[in-house]
Design an enzyme around this catalytic site. Structure first.
Site, PDB file in Angstrom:
ATOM      1  N   SER A   4       0.121  85.708  93.436  1.00 49.21           N
ATOM      2  CA  SER A   4       0.263  84.967  92.875  1.00 49.21           C
ATOM      3  C   SER A   4       0.671  84.593  93.900  1.00 49.21           C
ATOM      4  O   SER A   4       2.378  83.995  93.887  1.00 49.21           O
ATOM      5  CB  SER A   4       0.224  85.090  91.634  1.00 49.21           C
ATOM      6  OG  SER A   4       0.483  83.338  90.738  1.00 49.21           O
ATOM      7  N   ARG A  14      -1.125  75.165  99.440  1.00 48.83           N
ATOM      8  CA  ARG A  14      -1.682  76.339 100.230  1.00 48.83           C
ATOM      9  C   ARG A  14      -1.575  76.445 101.696  1.00 48.83           C
ATOM     10  O   ARG A  14      -1.344  77.459 102.594  1.00 48.83           O
ATOM     11  CB  ARG A  14      -2.388  77.067  99.409  1.00 48.83           C
ATOM     12  CG  ARG A  14      -2.764  77.770  97.983  1.00 48.83           C
ATOM     13  CD  ARG A  14      -3.458  78.506  97.677  1.00 48.83           C
ATOM     14  NE  ARG A  14      -3.471  78.693  96.378  1.00 48.83           N
ATOM     15  CZ  ARG A  14      -4.242  79.332  95.612  1.00 48.83           C
ATOM     16  NH1 ARG A  14      -5.254  79.340  95.421  1.00 48.83           N
ATOM     17  NH2 ARG A  14      -3.770  79.945  94.883  1.00 48.83           N
ATOM     18  N   HIS A  49      -8.800  83.710 100.981  1.00 50.41           N
ATOM     19  CA  HIS A  49      -8.344  83.847 100.564  1.00 50.41           C
ATOM     20  C   HIS A  49      -9.457  83.142  99.302  1.00 50.41           C
ATOM     21  O   HIS A  49      -9.894  83.547  98.081  1.00 50.41           O
ATOM     22  CB  HIS A  49      -7.144  83.710  98.913  1.00 50.41           C
ATOM     23  CG  HIS A  49      -7.144  83.282  98.176  1.00 50.41           C
ATOM     24  ND1 HIS A  49      -7.309  84.180  97.343  1.00 50.41           N
ATOM     25  CD2 HIS A  49      -7.499  82.524  96.821  1.00 50.41           C
ATOM     26  CE1 HIS A  49      -6.287  84.199  96.120  1.00 50.41           C
ATOM     27  NE2 HIS A  49      -7.022  82.968  95.833  1.00 50.41           N
ATOM     28  N   ARG A 109      -7.643  73.680  97.918  1.00 58.96           N
ATOM     29  CA  ARG A 109      -8.390  74.191  96.869  1.00 58.96           C
ATOM     30  C   ARG A 109      -7.020  73.948  95.958  1.00 58.96           C
ATOM     31  O   ARG A 109      -5.945  75.108  96.455  1.00 58.96           O
ATOM     32  CB  ARG A 109      -8.914  75.346  96.086  1.00 58.96           C
ATOM     33  CG  ARG A 109      -8.823  75.628  94.361  1.00 58.96           C
ATOM     34  CD  ARG A 109      -9.988  76.716  94.018  1.00 58.96           C
ATOM     35  NE  ARG A 109      -9.817  77.963  94.476  1.00 58.96           N
ATOM     36  CZ  ARG A 109      -8.469  78.511  94.000  1.00 58.96           C
ATOM     37  NH1 ARG A 109      -7.886  78.472  93.344  1.00 58.96           N
ATOM     38  NH2 ARG A 109      -8.109  79.925  94.902  1.00 58.96           N
TER      39      ARG A 109
END
Lengths: 248, 651
Positions: B298, B344, B415, B449
């Site tokens: 995570s 990210r 991912h 995202r």
């Protein structure tokens, strides 16, 4: 390292099945056990033989899809891991390793190392839920939950439904699986209205599916990759007794 | 503006637009849509049938909700139980604009953060609704008994996540996806028990059946018996997840695939922004060729872990021996405002750059350190263990190293895929009656995202959005009577059988996985973290050649009439080839950098993504051009009225 595998092969649920021996060479200690089987399957495919069928999906220990009995132990020799998280560094060069499917009457073998665990879904159907139709919920902060209860509920809720507890139990009991769900939901205020019916209905369904009873042997907890504790079964029994008394 | 060089790969068609969002201010749209939408009378719902493929957060929650509402639901999954869907592996959390922290959060701020995080490539109306619905999701999940983390006062705890400056993420230790999915799964099982949902496990969808232009059914393969079955209904919903496994190595589950959405694409559903893929910065690095998948940890780890590489290239000392002055905490240095919590895409690219400079660590130099020494000194080992215990355990399990003692090594991995089937405000694709929910659609995340937003979208679509919008569609039923003997159904089923037989008859010399790995290498090399016109053009040629070899030289053992995992994988890989080519064409045509799509030719002087809003502020919705024909590009212009478009800055 070089490994000798003795693997349970069974064409389908009607076939008698039996063990077959395979050699796997150049195994890296950093490979997972399932990656080692992938390598073997690639070699079998090239040789025109039928690859070994086994279940796996997330390969990070959370989906509960994988599960092999390795040298007689559900999920293998390492404590608190699923088969996909077991690495070859837990074995030594020259080892002979037995690989079998979960063994329990309600878990029919479908092919090779794959079993049918539909019985677990039917146990959840019987009562492993809180009735909360979409859209009816009050604000999330309307009902505080003591942190200790929330944490204990979470610990029980980490069950991944893999079935190792059943495979490890000499009685083929699903008590730890049932107890985990009964504890998770029974510790929360939201779970109280159905607490009695939940315990009774889930246990009744487990009996119907052909799972055995619990005699407190403790193999289930030892095999559980999520470390679900056996004392939850005492809690389940208390809830069942409470429900029966209540009903009477 | 497309360059001449790529028009050889596609043609440009008519623009496309969403016609379902009402023309009212954005904060009133969802209310208005729900009000104007037609309803299905409760007594009529029993007569309306719904097929839902997938049982993750989107599919599972939709099946449970529509079953409860009284529709006749058939739900399909390829796993042995609906509880296995890959949503279960999501770790970090779920966002909601509850503002329980009183830190200035609001529906509008979540909306703003999501549009900005998506690099201004998402549709405002859909994202606003997602933010509105987010608050209801938490209520629903708590009512189901999802054991979220709580404070000592008994109220819900929150944490912050990458790309935002408020704490709005609800979590259940590092297993939030698992707990949310089990909530949806239990609700679904209740409906199965009640007879409202028929569940088909170990069934894989291989095609969609169109009758009179409407989606009316699916063709599936029973993965145990091999039987090819046709199931018909009034409407079809796909909640089949993303296509990250086109890269072979990704954090997706082994079975995740694009077949359901790709087959629908071939039948007329446009594919939106296929090149938008998310590379997650905090994954465990690759250890060898045998590697079957990558494991994510995570990104909540970035709240307390500090990312660094040695200042000097080739410094291979034990990290604990490298003094502070010789460490480069490059995210903190380059992005002082957000530090280790940049989004990210930014974090992933920065890691790649550090490794490209020769400063990477671990095997092959493809890794950077994620160090908890400071956090352990500040908070104590016990506190760190309480927050991240399971992640540390997982890391130790896989690498054999103890992250409490020595820094973790991490590297980016594929991912999530922001692209997916194009849908309108009602989540309906360009095929009438084919709805697409969750990661399978393209709708909410633009080009990137934000963390903890996938779970939000899956549950928003499944519990709240689809149940309203699908009713509007079903209110027009009954449609033409059509069962599995309808010519369209027979034709689709025969085509599936033919394809299966073709795969089994090739009997070549290479395994399915060897093709898949090679495709994955091509995609990672040329359509991964950094793309260029030259590389993408090369990739298209390589993919075409590999696909041709696949259809003449793959070896699929066994027969159809049995459990045959090789056959399952072969069908999926065959579709990945076609998707991979479309991804490269999409990436090639998008002559700009945005979010997860970084074109080497389009960057700022300091190496940040350079958007071209004048020419590329649109969704690329691709129409299938037939086998051998190029795809057709339909542009949906993105208009920003509630939010001003800016260059994204996290400095």
């Amino acid at each position: 390292m070089n490994i000798t595998l003795r693997v349970w092969r069974q064409r389908n649920s009607d076939d008698a099945g039996g063990m077959q021996t395979y050699q796997v060479t150049d195994v890296s200690p950093d490979m997972s056990f399932l990656e080692m089987l992938d390598v073997l399957n690639e070699n079998l495919t090239i040789a025109g033989e039928d690859p070994i069928a086994f279940d796996s999906d997330c390969r990070e220990g959370i989906c509960g899809m994988c599960g092999l009995v390795i040298n007689g132990l559900a999920h293998g020799p390492k404590e608190r891991v699923t088969t996909c998280q077991l690495h070859m560094r837990s074995f030594s060069d020259g080892d002979v390793i037995d690989v079998e499917p979960w063994r329990a009457e309600p878990f029919t073998v479908i092919k090779d190392l794959i079993v049918d665990r539909g019985a677990f879904d039917r146990i959840i159907q019987a009562g492993g839920f809180i009735t909360a139709p979409t859209g009816t919920a009050p604000d999330a902060h309307a009902v505080p939950v003591p942190k200790a209860d929330a944490d204990a509920a979470f610990d029980a809720a980490t069950c991944i439904g893999c079935g190792a507890c059943v495979a490890a139990c000499p009685n083929g009991s699903a008590s730890l699986f049932v107890a985990a769900k009964v504890t998770h939901l029974g510790l929360l205020p939201q779970g109280q209205p159905e607490r009695h019916s939940r315990a009774l209905d889930m246990v009744a369904q487990a009996d119907l599916e052909g799972f055995g009873g619990c005699t407190q042997i403790g193999e289930c907890t030892a095999a559980c990759p999520k470390g679900i504790q056996i004392d939850l079964i005492s809690r389940l029994n208390r809830d069942v007794l409470g429900a029966l008394t209540h009903r009477a | 503006m497309s360059s001449v060089s790529d028009t050889q790969y596609f043609t440009v068609g008519e623009p496309i637009a969403d016609t379902k969002a009402p023309d009212v201010p954005i904060n009133l749209m969802w209310d208005e849509r729900r009000f104007e939408a037609k309803l299905v009378n409760p007594t009529n719902r029993r007569k309306r049938s719904v097929i839902i493929v997938g049982t993750g957060l989107a599919g599972g929650s939709a099946a449970a909700t529509l079953g409860e509402a009284g529709y006749h639901v058939k739900n399909f999954c390829y796993q042995d139980s609906p509880r296995r869907a890959h949503s279960i592996a999501a770790q970090g959390g779920i966002n909601a604009a509850k503002n329980y922290r009183n830190d200035g959060d609001s529906v509008h701020r979540l909306f703003y953060d999501t549009v900005k995080g998506g690099d201004y490539r998402s549709r405002e109306s859909n994202v606003y609704r997602l933010s509105q619905v987010s608050v209801e999701i938490i209520d629903q999940c708590v009512a189901q008994g999802v054991p979220f983390a709580r404070e000592y006062g008994g109220l819900l705890d929150n944490r912050s996540f990458g790309g935002v400056q408020v704490s709005r993420t609800f979590y259940a230790r590092g297993q939030t996806g698992q707990q949310l999915l089990l909530g949806a799964y239990q609700a679904l099982e209740r409906q199965i028990g009640a007879g409202n949902v028929e569940m088909y496990t170990r069934h894989e969808m291989l095609d969609v059946v169109l009758v009179e232009g409407r989606a009316r059914g699916i063709v599936v393969r029973d993965m145990v018996s091999g039987e090819i079955e046709t199931h018909m209904a009034d409407v079809v919903v796909l909640g089949t997840g993303g296509y990250g496994n086109v890269f072979f190595l990704s954090t997706n589950a082994m079975g995740c695939n694009v077949t359901a959405t790709w087959r629908a694409h071939r039948k007329g559903a446009y594919f939106g922004n296929p090149c938008y893929t998310q590379i997650h910065p905090t994954c465990i690095p690759v250890s060898g060729d045998y590697q079957s998948k990558l494991t994510l940890m995570s990104e909540s780890l970035r709240n307390d872990g500090r990312i660094w590489v040695p200042v000097q290239a080739g410094d291979d000392r034990d990290p604990r021996q490298i003094p502070e002055a010789e460490r480069d905490y490059y995210l903190e240095r380059r992005y002082p405002a957000f530090g280790n919590l940049v989004p990210r895409d930014v974090a992933s690219r920065a890691a790649k750059q550090a490794c490209d400079e020769g400063r990477g660590v671990g095997p092959g130099g493809r890794g950077v350190f994620l160090d908890f020494a400071d956090a352990i000194a500040r908070l104590g080992r016990k506190a760190v263990e309480a927050k991240y215990g399971n992640l540390f355990e997982m890391y130790a399990q896989i690498t054999g190293e103890d992250p409490y003692v020595t820094p973790m090594r991490i590297y980016p991995a594929v991912h999530y895929t922001m692209g997916g089937l194009w849908v309108d405000y009602d989540l309906e694709s360009t095929i009438p009656g084919l709805f697409v929910i969750g990661e399978a659609n393209f709708s909410d995340h633009g080009a990137n995202r934000l963390g903890a937003s996938a779970l939000m979208q899956g549950l928003s679509d499944g519990y709240f959005v689809l149940p309203s919008t699908i009713a509007n569609y079903l209110a027009d039923a009954p449609f033409e009577a059509a069962d599995s003997t309808h010519p369209a159904a027979v034709e689709a089923t025969d085509a599936v059988r033919e394809r299966v037989q073709r795969l089994l008859s090739i009997n070549g010399t290479r395994t399915v996985d060897s093709f898949h790995k090679e495709l994955g290498h091509i995609m990672w090399e040329y359509c991964g973290m950094e793309r260029s016109a030259e590389g993408l053009t090369k990739a298209i040629g390589l993919i075409r050649a590999l696909r041709e070899e696949f259809w003449t030289n793959v070896r699929v053992t066994g027969a159809n009439e049995e459990l045959n995992q090789t056959l399952e994988r072969a069908g999926r890989v065959a579709d990945f080839f076609e998707l991979g080519e479309l991804m490269c064409i999409d990436a090639l045509h998008r002559e700009e950098s945005c979010g997860g799509h970084f074109r080497a030719e389009h960057q700022t002087p300091d190496g940040e993504a350079l958007r071209d809003d004048d020419n590329f502020a649109y969704v690329a919705a691709w129409e299938f051009g037939g086998d051998g024909g190029g795809p057709v590009l339909h542009k949906e212009d993105l208009v920003y009225e509630a939010i001003e478009m800016k260059q994204r800055s996290y400095k």
